[in-house]
Design a protein around this motif. Structure first.
Motif, short mmCIF file in Angstrom:
data_model
loop_
_atom_site.label_atom_id
_atom_site.label_comp_id
_atom_site.label_asym_id
_atom_site.label_seq_id
_atom_site.Cartn_x
_atom_site.Cartn_y
_atom_site.Cartn_z
N MET A 136 7.46 1.38 6.86
CA MET A 136 6.38 2.26 6.42
C MET A 136 5.35 2.40 7.55
O MET A 136 4.94 1.43 8.15
N SER A 137 4.93 3.64 7.85
CA SER A 137 3.98 3.89 8.92
C SER A 137 2.58 3.43 8.51
O SER A 137 2.31 3.18 7.34
N ARG A 138 1.71 3.33 9.49
CA ARG A 138 0.33 2.90 9.21
C ARG A 138 -0.36 3.89 8.28
O ARG A 138 -1.11 3.49 7.39
N VAL A 139 -0.11 5.18 8.48
CA VAL A 139 -0.72 6.20 7.62
C VAL A 139 -0.21 6.06 6.20
O VAL A 139 -0.98 6.12 5.23
N GLU A 140 1.09 5.87 6.05
CA GLU A 140 1.67 5.70 4.70
C GLU A 140 1.16 4.43 4.04
O GLU A 140 0.89 4.41 2.84
N ASP A 141 1.01 3.39 4.84
CA ASP A 141 0.51 2.13 4.29
C ASP A 141 -0.93 2.29 3.80
O ASP A 141 -1.30 1.79 2.73
N PHE A 142 -1.75 3.00 4.57
CA PHE A 142 -3.12 3.23 4.14
C PHE A 142 -3.15 4.07 2.87
O PHE A 142 -3.91 3.78 1.94
N GLN A 143 -2.33 5.13 2.82
CA GLN A 143 -2.35 6.01 1.65
C GLN A 143 -1.94 5.26 0.40
O GLN A 143 -2.50 5.48 -0.68
N ARG A 144 -0.97 4.37 0.54
CA ARG A 144 -0.56 3.56 -0.61
C ARG A 144 -1.71 2.69 -1.09
O ARG A 144 -2.02 2.62 -2.27
N TRP A 145 -2.39 2.02 -0.12
CA TRP A 145 -3.53 1.17 -0.46
C TRP A 145 -4.65 1.99 -1.10
O TRP A 145 -5.21 1.61 -2.14
N PHE A 146 -4.96 3.13 -0.51
CA PHE A 146 -6.05 3.97 -0.99
C PHE A 146 -5.79 4.47 -2.42
O PHE A 146 -6.67 4.40 -3.29
N ASN A 147 -4.58 4.95 -2.68
CA ASN A 147 -4.26 5.44 -4.02
C ASN A 147 -4.29 4.32 -5.05
O ASN A 147 -4.75 4.52 -6.19
N GLU A 148 -3.82 3.15 -4.66
CA GLU A 148 -3.83 2.01 -5.57
C GLU A 148 -5.26 1.61 -5.93
O GLU A 148 -5.59 1.38 -7.10
N VAL A 149 -6.11 1.55 -4.91
CA VAL A 149 -7.51 1.17 -5.16
C VAL A 149 -8.23 2.22 -5.99
O VAL A 149 -8.95 1.89 -6.94
N MET A 150 -8.03 3.48 -5.68
CA MET A 150 -8.73 4.53 -6.43
C MET A 150 -8.29 4.58 -7.89
O MET A 150 -9.11 4.83 -8.77
#
Length: 399
Positions: A1-15
């Protein structure tokens, strides 16, 4: 998983968790990341949320919030003990701050070190709160507004200690020391001790009284133990919950409709149980000019005490003799070197003289570098500050 994809996963989970935490009345919520800012210890994500409120017949509402996440830079996390700092701030919002108090509204916290902890806070810039345009040498009106707010903050600690003693000390036990832990090794102590003697070196070169310089050098060359750790030890009855990093950068200001300047505190990562001098000396030494302190010191201290006294009386505390103006002034005189030591290292950085990243060198070399920032101009400012502390009676137990 790319850094961008990893961030998006984290961001969506937190939101999704934040939206769930907003309550069952929220539906059809949408969110958008508008910007992000990397600072030394964390990354701030500005998020705009739109939703419908079922209790208001589906009326559309909007929220602006800031997500605070630990820095991804491992060196900074270890050097600044970021895990403990996030732990303290999460503790503050979870069990100490109340929604009806003058703190930024917290929507959600998650403790998941080392990099996925998060604190979701209301973006109070949208409510008119902003940083002071000065990083140091604060105007008097900003100083008084900040000092009055720290008076209320200390008052909250006193009230809880008297009215909810068991709960208060349970919180105190959970706080982690993040800056001046006495268990650190001698090398870490050097980071404090190296720049602390800068003013004495300057005074000695200027031919100042040798006895004074010798005595202050003996203290400041061991500043970590003799000043910082010693001052932080709580002394009753004045010990209360202190901010631990009370500066202009951790204070937001707003001009109210009546023209009055109001302050609000932010960033509670370095909470500590100590006496008020820890916060007061930090602000006065780091954020105020020597000239203003010379002329307005007692006015500032009176403003602090008047605010504290009113807070205690409004909360039903009647036994306030132990919090007298004289007692607090004595506390300041005993521990004022605390703020001076911080200024010896950090004032040059605040004034914009630093052009070297910590990543470029080891910390001992970096502290030697910081000791030279601003040249003789800054050395004189620090020397005048030290002599001013002497004139206010803050050094008599060292001399």
């Amino acid at each position: 998983m790319s850094r961008v994809e990893d961030f998006q996963r984290w961001f969506n989970e937190v939101m999704s968790k934040i939206i769930e935490n907003l309550g069952s009345n929220v539906e059809e919520a949408q969110y958008e990341l508008s910007e992000s800012n990397d600072i030394f210890m964390s990354t701030l994500y500005h998020v705009h949320v739109k939703f419908k409120n079922k209790t208001k017949r589906g009326q559309s509402e909007e929220l602006s919030m800031v997500l605070k996440r630990p820095t991804q830079m491992e060196m900074h996390r270890e050097m600044m003990d970021i895990d403990s700092q996030f732990y303290n701030e999460i503790l503050f919002y979870r069990i100490y701050a109340r929604p009806d108090e003058n703190f930024v509204k917290c929507f959600y916290t998650q403790e998941r070190p080392p990099t996925d902890s998060v604190i979701a806070l209301e973006n109070v810039n949208k409510l008119g709160y902003h940083l002071c345009s000065y990083k140091y040498n604060a105007p008097l009106e900003y100083t008084l507004a900040a000092i009055q707010e720290i008076g209320r903050f200390h008052g909250k600690g006193y009230v809880m200690k008297e009215q909810q003693r068991e709960k208060f000390f349970d919180i105190v036990k959970q706080i982690k020391e993040t800056k001046y832990d006495t268990k650190v090794d001698d090398r870490n102590k050097l980071y404090v001790n190296i720049p602390a003697t800068r003013a004495v070196d300057y005074l000695r070169n200027q031919g100042h009284d040798a006895v004074f310089c010798d005595k202050m050098e003996a203290v400041l060359s061991n500043a970590f133990d003799a000043v910082m750790a010693k001052t932080l030890k709580p002394v009753e009855p004045l010990a209360t919950l202190c901010h631990g990093d009370f500066t202009l950068s951790n204070t937001l200001f707003k001009i109210e409709d009546d023209g009055q300047l109001r302050a609000i505190l932010i960033d509670f990562a370095t909470l500590t149980y100590s006496t008020p001098v820890v916060d007061l000396s930090t602000f006065l030494c780091l954020c105020c000019s020597n000239e203003m302190i010379k002329d307005k010191f007692f006015e500032i201290m009176r403003a602090y005490h008047d605010t504290l006294k009113k807070y205690l009386l409004d909360a039903g505390i009647r036994d306030i003799d132990k919090y007298s103006y004289d007692a607090l002034l004595d506390d300041y005189r005993r521990g004022a070197l605390f703020g001076f030591v911080i200024a010896s290292f950090f004032l040059g950085i605040l004034m914009g003289y630093n052009d070297k990243s910590i990543d470029e060198t080891d910390m001992v070399e970096y502290m030697e570098y910081c000791k030279q920032l601003g040249g003789e101009k800054l050395s004189k400012i620090l020397a005048d500050m030290l002599l001013q502390l002497r004139d206010f009676g803050c050094l008599k137990h060292f001399l």
